[in-house]
Write a protein that holds these residues in place. Structure first.
Motif, PDB file in Angstrom:
ATOM      1  N   ALA A   1       4.958 -41.404  62.090  1.00 38.40           N
ATOM      2  CA  ALA A   1       4.667 -42.185  60.882  1.00 38.40           C
ATOM      3  C   ALA A   1       3.461 -43.096  61.073  1.00 38.40           C
ATOM      4  CB  ALA A   1       5.892 -43.007  60.481  1.00 38.40           C
ATOM      5  N   ASN A   2       2.579 -42.749  62.032  1.00 33.67           N
ATOM      6  CA  ASN A   2       1.342 -43.492  62.269  1.00 33.67           C
ATOM      7  C   ASN A   2       1.602 -44.987  62.451  1.00 33.67           C
ATOM      8  OD1 ASN A   2      -0.190 -41.136  62.097  1.00 33.67           O
ATOM      9  ND2 ASN A   2      -0.515 -41.358  59.887  1.00 33.67           N
ATOM     10  N   GLY A   3       2.456 -45.293  63.421  1.00 35.27           N
ATOM     11  CA  GLY A   3       2.895 -46.667  63.629  1.00 35.27           C
ATOM     12  C   GLY A   3       1.786 -47.662  63.883  1.00 35.27           C
ATOM     13  N   THR A   4       0.685 -47.231  64.466  1.00 38.16           N
ATOM     14  CA  THR A   4      -0.403 -48.165  64.736  1.00 38.16           C
ATOM     15  C   THR A   4      -1.023 -48.722  63.453  1.00 38.16           C
ATOM     16  OG1 THR A   4      -1.964 -46.317  64.904  1.00 38.16           O
ATOM     17  CG2 THR A   4      -0.978 -47.122  66.960  1.00 38.16           C
ATOM     18  N   GLY A   5      -0.738 -48.075  62.327  1.00 37.33           N
ATOM     19  CA  GLY A   5      -1.280 -48.543  61.055  1.00 37.33           C
ATOM     20  C   GLY A   5      -0.282 -49.312  60.203  1.00 37.33           C
ATOM     21  N   TRP A   6       0.904 -49.574  60.734  1.00 43.15           N
ATOM     22  CA  TRP A   6       1.924 -50.291  59.956  1.00 43.15           C
ATOM     23  C   TRP A   6       1.501 -51.740  59.706  1.00 43.15           C
ATOM     24  CZ3 TRP A   6       7.208 -48.895  62.703  1.00 43.15           C
ATOM     25  CH2 TRP A   6       7.424 -47.516  62.597  1.00 43.15           C
TER      26      TRP A   6
ATOM     27  N   ASP B   1      15.138 -50.451  58.196  1.00 42.95           N
ATOM     28  CA  ASP B   1      14.515 -50.866  56.942  1.00 42.95           C
ATOM     29  C   ASP B   1      13.040 -51.164  57.205  1.00 42.95           C
ATOM     30  OD1 ASP B   1      13.642 -51.928  54.572  1.00 42.95           O
ATOM     31  OD2 ASP B   1      15.224 -53.431  54.386  1.00 42.95           O
ATOM     32  N   LEU B   2      12.193 -50.213  56.826  1.00 41.83           N
ATOM     33  CA  LEU B   2      10.747 -50.365  56.956  1.00 41.83           C
ATOM     34  C   LEU B   2      10.076 -50.152  55.601  1.00 41.83           C
ATOM     35  CD1 LEU B   2      10.292 -48.485  60.354  1.00 41.83           C
ATOM     36  CD2 LEU B   2       9.990 -50.936  59.961  1.00 41.83           C
ATOM     37  N   SER B   3      10.758 -50.591  54.562  1.00 42.79           N
ATOM     38  CA  SER B   3      10.215 -50.438  53.212  1.00 42.79           C
ATOM     39  C   SER B   3       8.941 -51.269  53.057  1.00 42.79           C
ATOM     40  CB  SER B   3      11.252 -50.887  52.177  1.00 42.79           C
ATOM     41  OG  SER B   3      11.658 -52.232  52.426  1.00 42.79           O
ATOM     42  N   ASN B   4       8.000 -50.719  52.293  1.00 44.11           N
ATOM     43  CA  ASN B   4       6.746 -51.412  51.985  1.00 44.11           C
ATOM     44  C   ASN B   4       6.071 -51.934  53.246  1.00 44.11           C
ATOM     45  OD1 ASN B   4       4.709 -52.450  50.339  1.00 44.11           O
ATOM     46  ND2 ASN B   4       5.755 -54.402  50.060  1.00 44.11           N
ATOM     47  N   ASN B   5       5.885 -51.047  54.221  1.00 49.38           N
ATOM     48  CA  ASN B   5       5.355 -51.476  55.511  1.00 49.38           C
ATOM     49  C   ASN B   5       4.154 -50.638  55.980  1.00 49.38           C
ATOM     50  OD1 ASN B   5       5.608 -53.355  57.703  1.00 49.38           O
ATOM     51  ND2 ASN B   5       6.437 -51.706  58.974  1.00 49.38           N
ATOM     52  N   GLY B   6       3.569 -49.876  55.070  1.00 51.62           N
ATOM     53  CA  GLY B   6       2.363 -49.142  55.419  1.00 51.62           C
ATOM     54  C   GLY B   6       2.582 -47.889  56.243  1.00 51.62           C
ATOM     55  N   LEU B   7       3.787 -47.316  56.186  1.00 56.05           N
ATOM     56  CA  LEU B   7       4.045 -46.077  56.911  1.00 56.05           C
ATOM     57  C   LEU B   7       3.310 -44.924  56.247  1.00 56.05           C
ATOM     58  CD1 LEU B   7       6.473 -47.969  57.754  1.00 56.05           C
ATOM     59  CD2 LEU B   7       7.807 -45.874  58.027  1.00 56.05           C
ATOM     60  N   SER B   8       2.815 -43.993  57.057  1.00 47.66           N
ATOM     61  CA  SER B   8       2.177 -42.786  56.533  1.00 47.66           C
ATOM     62  C   SER B   8       2.595 -41.626  57.419  1.00 47.66           C
ATOM     63  CB  SER B   8       0.656 -42.971  56.470  1.00 47.66           C
ATOM     64  OG  SER B   8       0.131 -43.287  57.743  1.00 47.66           O
ATOM     65  N   GLY B   9       1.747 -40.615  57.569  1.00 51.12           N
ATOM     66  CA  GLY B   9       2.134 -39.488  58.409  1.00 51.12           C
ATOM     67  C   GLY B   9       3.317 -38.738  57.819  1.00 51.12           C
ATOM     68  N   ARG B  10       4.281 -38.409  58.682  1.00 56.43           N
ATOM     69  CA  ARG B  10       5.448 -37.662  58.219  1.00 56.43           C
ATOM     70  C   ARG B  10       6.717 -38.255  58.819  1.00 56.43           C
ATOM     71  NH1 ARG B  10       7.545 -34.259  61.981  1.00 56.43           N
ATOM     72  NH2 ARG B  10       6.387 -34.025  63.939  1.00 56.43           N
TER      73      ARG B  10
ATOM     74  N   ILE C   1      23.476 -44.444  62.203  1.00 54.83           N
ATOM     75  CA  ILE C   1      22.805 -45.194  61.146  1.00 54.83           C
ATOM     76  C   ILE C   1      23.563 -45.105  59.826  1.00 54.83           C
ATOM     77  CG2 ILE C   1      21.269 -43.342  60.328  1.00 54.83           C
ATOM     78  CD1 ILE C   1      19.021 -45.487  60.287  1.00 54.83           C
ATOM     79  N   GLU C   2      23.633 -46.222  59.124  1.00 56.69           N
ATOM     80  CA  GLU C   2      24.320 -46.311  57.833  1.00 56.69           C
ATOM     81  C   GLU C   2      23.348 -46.560  56.683  1.00 56.69           C
ATOM     82  OE1 GLU C   2      27.200 -49.404  58.329  1.00 56.69           O
ATOM     83  OE2 GLU C   2      28.172 -48.429  60.038  1.00 56.69           O
ATOM     84  N   VAL C   3      22.258 -47.241  56.967  1.00 51.42           N
ATOM     85  CA  VAL C   3      21.268 -47.579  55.943  1.00 51.42           C
ATOM     86  C   VAL C   3      19.883 -47.171  56.431  1.00 51.42           C
ATOM     87  CG1 VAL C   3      20.170 -49.437  54.631  1.00 51.42           C
ATOM     88  CG2 VAL C   3      22.642 -49.523  55.099  1.00 51.42           C
ATOM     89  N   LEU C   4      19.208 -46.347  55.635  1.00 52.71           N
ATOM     90  CA  LEU C   4      17.842 -45.928  55.949  1.00 52.71           C
ATOM     91  C   LEU C   4      16.979 -46.180  54.726  1.00 52.71           C
ATOM     92  CD1 LEU C   4      15.766 -44.594  57.805  1.00 52.71           C
ATOM     93  CD2 LEU C   4      16.529 -42.360  56.953  1.00 52.71           C
ATOM     94  N   ASP C   5      16.062 -47.125  54.843  1.00 53.95           N
ATOM     95  CA  ASP C   5      15.187 -47.487  53.724  1.00 53.95           C
ATOM     96  C   ASP C   5      13.735 -47.392  54.166  1.00 53.95           C
ATOM     97  OD1 ASP C   5      13.880 -48.492  51.523  1.00 53.95           O
ATOM     98  OD2 ASP C   5      15.144 -50.275  51.307  1.00 53.95           O
ATOM     99  N   LEU C   6      13.075 -46.342  53.702  1.00 54.67           N
ATOM    100  CA  LEU C   6      11.656 -46.123  53.988  1.00 54.67           C
ATOM    101  C   LEU C   6      10.854 -46.095  52.694  1.00 54.67           C
ATOM    102  CD1 LEU C   6      12.027 -43.284  56.667  1.00 54.67           C
ATOM    103  CD2 LEU C   6      11.898 -45.752  57.057  1.00 54.67           C
ATOM    104  N   SER C   7      11.363 -46.717  51.679  1.00 50.75           N
ATOM    105  CA  SER C   7      10.740 -46.677  50.353  1.00 50.75           C
ATOM    106  C   SER C   7       9.426 -47.460  50.332  1.00 50.75           C
ATOM    107  CB  SER C   7      11.698 -47.267  49.312  1.00 50.75           C
ATOM    108  OG  SER C   7      12.040 -48.612  49.641  1.00 50.75           O
TER     109      SER C   7
END
Length: 245
Positions: A106-111, A142-151, A162-168
């Motif tokens: 998810a291109n973490g260096t760009g988060w 929860d990494l919502s609205n955090n500049g994730l890209s890639g795949r 995991i119970e909650v996954l938020d990548l919105s």
């Protein structure tokens, strides 16, 4: 003369491994470091993980008495060819490895905020957006609205607690991996407002505990029939069917 192999296994060595061992290979020559079956303890130095294409053998020591895990770069084989403790979850927790792979994909260096992610020793439970239970199992990401890209990496399927996954509200592309169906405890899944494409995996239908699914505003062409989100069962639990086709 250059040193290509250092074998001090089964030699009653004690104390800590000096970090200089990892720096000895300035020319990228040392290809095998065997310190197995001694009584070494303490922290495994991260410098060892910088030995390019080397085999690192450390089994049969007393590192387990230390509170530290092995350095992340060593566990992930980022530089070395072999690490004999890589599959020992005490030293290389599978969930830490999965999150590391997720970060790379998810291109973490760009988060916008990736505080402590990929730190060699900091517990993954302290990485930004990660919540764990008392057993150090990831229960929320929860990494919502955090500049994730890639795949979205297939390794997401290794976060089995995991119970909650938020990548919105990001810009993740590609398809949703079928491995997401391995997350049997998942109750909330928010992937809305990204750039996912293709057909949502049938494996979403295997998430028996799922109460909320949001996929809107992507380029998803079809979603499977997910009967567990029936409003009559989940009392108007939110299920957004607009996939933004």
């Amino acid at each position: 003369t250059v040193l290509e192999e250092l074998d001090l296994s089964s030699n009653s060595l004690s104390g800590q491994i000096p970090f200089q061992v990892g720096q000895h290979d300035g020319a990228g020559v040392l290809k095998r470091l065997d310190l197995a079956n001694n009584i070494l303890s303490g922290t495994i130095p991260s410098q060892i993980g910088q030995l390019q294409s080397a085999s690192i053998l450390l089994e049969g020591n007393h590192f387990h008495k230390s509170a530290k895990t092995a350095p992340l770069s060593l566990c992930m084989l980022r530089n070395v060819k072999e690490f004999d403790l890589a599959h020992d979850m005490t030293f290389c927790p599978i969930e830490r490895n999965a999150l590391s792979d997720f970060y790379d994909s998810a291109n973490g260096t760009g988060w916008a905020n990736g505080t402590l992610w990929l730190d060699e020793y900091t517990s993954y439970c302290d990485w930004t957006g990660v919540t764990c239970d008392d057993m150090n199992h990831v229960t929320k990401l929860d990494l919502s609205n955090n500049g994730l890209s890639g795949r979205l990496s297939e390794s997401i399927g290794d976060l089995t607690f995991i119970e909650v996954l938020d990548l919105s509200d990001n810009d993740i592309k590609g398809s949703i991996p079928t491995e997401i169906g391995l997350l049997s405890k998942l109750t909330y899944l928010r992937l809305s407002y990204n750039a996912f494409t293709g057909v949502a995996p049938e494996s979403l239908g295997e998430l028996a505990q799922l109460q909320l699914l949001q996929l809107q505003t992507n380029r998803i062409t079809k979603i499977p029939n997910i009967t567990q989100l029936d409003e009559s069962i989940y009392n108007n639990s939110t299920f957004v069917t607009d996939c933004g086709v």
